[in-house]
Design an enzyme around this catalytic site. Structure first.
Site, PDB file in Angstrom:
ATOM      1  N   TYR A 112     120.457 -51.369 -40.212  1.00  0.00           N
ATOM      2  CA  TYR A 112     121.661 -52.104 -39.804  1.00  0.00           C
ATOM      3  C   TYR A 112     121.669 -53.474 -40.469  1.00  0.00           C
ATOM      4  CZ  TYR A 112     125.590 -53.082 -36.675  1.00  0.00           C
ATOM      5  OH  TYR A 112     126.842 -53.336 -36.163  1.00  0.00           O
ATOM      6  N   SER A 141     117.632 -56.161 -35.818  1.00  0.00           N
ATOM      7  CA  SER A 141     119.095 -55.957 -35.781  1.00  0.00           C
ATOM      8  C   SER A 141     119.572 -55.100 -34.611  1.00  0.00           C
ATOM      9  CB  SER A 141     119.601 -55.361 -37.103  1.00  0.00           C
ATOM     10  OG  SER A 141     118.600 -54.840 -37.887  1.00  0.00           O
ATOM     11  N   PRO A 190     112.284 -49.918 -50.947  1.00  0.00           N
ATOM     12  CA  PRO A 190     110.845 -49.617 -51.064  1.00  0.00           C
ATOM     13  C   PRO A 190     110.234 -48.911 -49.848  1.00  0.00           C
ATOM     14  CG  PRO A 190     111.286 -51.890 -51.687  1.00  0.00           C
ATOM     15  CD  PRO A 190     112.538 -51.362 -51.062  1.00  0.00           C
ATOM     16  N   GLN A 205     112.039 -46.623 -47.979  1.00  0.00           N
ATOM     17  CA  GLN A 205     112.798 -45.407 -47.636  1.00  0.00           C
ATOM     18  C   GLN A 205     111.948 -44.151 -47.637  1.00  0.00           C
ATOM     19  OE1 GLN A 205     116.404 -45.069 -49.929  1.00  0.00           O
ATOM     20  NE2 GLN A 205     117.305 -46.893 -49.006  1.00  0.00           N
ATOM     21  N   HIS A 234     121.962 -45.993 -52.615  1.00  0.00           N
ATOM     22  CA  HIS A 234     121.406 -46.303 -53.944  1.00  0.00           C
ATOM     23  C   HIS A 234     120.500 -45.122 -54.292  1.00  0.00           C
ATOM     24  CE1 HIS A 234     119.665 -48.343 -57.291  1.00  0.00           C
ATOM     25  NE2 HIS A 234     118.658 -48.950 -56.673  1.00  0.00           N
ATOM     26  N   ASP A 243     122.269 -49.689 -62.366  1.00  0.00           N
ATOM     27  CA  ASP A 243     122.090 -50.729 -61.351  1.00  0.00           C
ATOM     28  C   ASP A 243     120.841 -51.559 -61.664  1.00  0.00           C
ATOM     29  OD1 ASP A 243     122.860 -51.646 -58.448  1.00  0.00           O
ATOM     30  OD2 ASP A 243     120.692 -51.385 -58.429  1.00  0.00           O
ATOM     31  N   GLU A 257     125.392 -78.961 -65.556  1.00  0.00           N
ATOM     32  CA  GLU A 257     125.822 -78.280 -66.781  1.00  0.00           C
ATOM     33  C   GLU A 257     125.318 -76.843 -66.883  1.00  0.00           C
ATOM     34  OE1 GLU A 257     128.098 -79.110 -68.740  1.00  0.00           O
ATOM     35  OE2 GLU A 257     128.384 -81.152 -67.987  1.00  0.00           O
TER      36      GLU A 257
END
Ligand code: NDP
Ligand code: MG
Ligand code: MG
Length: 333
Positions: A25, A53, A84, A86, A108, A191, A227
């Site tokens: 989450y 969460s 990493p 999962q 992903h 990606d 800059e």
């Protein structure tokens, strides 16, 4: 050219007829879970013991259960934990709860592309990835719009995996903006390449090198910061709105001339050759192996690089300067 899909191509009722588990989450997880719920989908959130969460998800009206229970209840399981971990989450709490014809979804393709997760043959495996951070995905959805998504099918056991992915994308607002069809391989490799060579790695190294050249030549760090870092946003915003053309229309003719003659001296053929090496290491799995080994070792080098950059004059200068710019520093943690 890429194949694009919109609202008319998606059938929201497919995902409305399924039981979805959103695992995690965070940035993406909260956006997917809340928007699917608001699209009339049966959603539960799967989180680990002691998750930070959990309270938030419950406050926002979602049912939170353990990852294993979410995977058990659901027939569409979207994995949105950090990449990493999962494979570990999958092995420990998802794998044993996959039933024939279930769908395993990702945001992903990393773990599937490199074989860290090897789903069984009797499930659909697909990817739905919004091309934007989760908070934007959620906000756009709430405003009746959407963030474009990409979708891919790695394994089409049921024969309906792409229709299911499009339906899921519709549930999070993606088809309002457009969904581009891709593959796990293309999504993962582009990606990683984009973030390494251009967006994160390329851009931060360019900014740092420019800043170092100016300060080593005796210019004031504060001026060099403006800059080389601060003004980059204005340039990138113009490119985002109208490509290189709009950026060049907006800057002075002098800046535009300098762009043409100096850009190729900075990003040279040697730089491009190195980019090709970076891409080759992404394609052959070297990068993925190195990164997973670093993660498993407890991130020793990662922390070393992080610390070195935190102490860089560019960063200490920026910290002071941003305090003077209320519109910037308000956004800071
Ligand atoms: P975040 O780091 O924002 O969130 C991760 C979530 O996973 C947190 O809620 C965390 O819980 C939870 N979590 C951690 N460990 C476990 C566990 N063992 N079991 C269950 N849940 C756990 O991740 P992102 O949203 O950034 O990324 C998720 C996926 O989406 C990734 O695959 C990423 O590549 C992909 N993605 C991300 C995008 C982005 O903009 N961030 C864009 C497109 C794709 P807790 O809060 O308790 O720590
Ligand atoms: Mg990425
Ligand atoms: Mg200037």
């Amino acid at each position: 050219m890429a194949e694009l899909f919109y609202e008319k191509d998606a059938d929201l009722s497919i995902i409305q007829g399924r039981k979805v588990a959103v695992i995690g989450y965070g940035s993406q997880g909260h956006a997917h879970a809340l928007s699917l719920r608001d699209s009339g989908v049966d959603v539960r959130v799967g989180l680990q013991e002691g998750s930070k969460s959990k309270a938030k998800a419950e406050e926002q009206g979602l049912r939170v259960v353990s990852v294993a229970q979410a995977a058990e209840e659901a027939d569409v399981i979207m994995i949105l934990t950090p990449d990493p971990i999962q494979a570990k989450v999958y092995e420990e709490s998802v794998k044993d709860h996959l039933k024939d014809g279930d769908a395993l979804f990702f945001g992903h393709g990393f773990n599937v592309r490199y074989g860290f997760i090897k789903p069984p043959a009797n499930v659909d495996v697909a990817l739905v990835a919004p091309k934007g951070p989760g908070h934007l995905v959620r906000r756009q959805y709430e405003e009746g719009r959407g963030v474009p998504c990409i979708a891919a099918v790695e394994q089409d056991y049921t024969g309906n995996a792409f229709a299911l992915a499009l339906s899921y994308a519709a549930g999070i607002g993606g088809t309002r903006a457009g969904v581009i069809k891709t593959t796990f391989t293309e999504e993962t490799e582009t990606d990683l390449f984009g973030e390494q060579a251009v967006l994160c790695g390329g851009a931060s190294a360019l900014v740092k090198a420019g800043f170092e050249v100016l300060t080593e030549a005796g210019y004031q760090p504060e001026i060099a910061y403006f800059e080389c870092l601060h003004e980059l946003k204005l340039i990138v915003d113009l490119m985002y709105e109208g490509g290189l053309e709009k950026m060049r229309w907006s800057v002075s003719e002098t800046a535009e001339w300098g762009d043409y003659i100096t850009g190729p001296r900075i990003i040279t053929d040697a730089t491009k050759a190195e980019m090709k090496k970076v891409l080759a290491e992404i394609q052959d799995g070297t990068f993925a192996e190195t990164w997973m080994a670093e993660y498993q070792a407890g991130l020793p080098k990662y922390n070393e690089y992080k610390k070195a950059d935190e102490e860089h004059l560019l960063e200490t200068t920026g910290k002071k300067l941003r305090k003077l710019m209320s519109w910037v520093s308000d956004e800071e943690k």
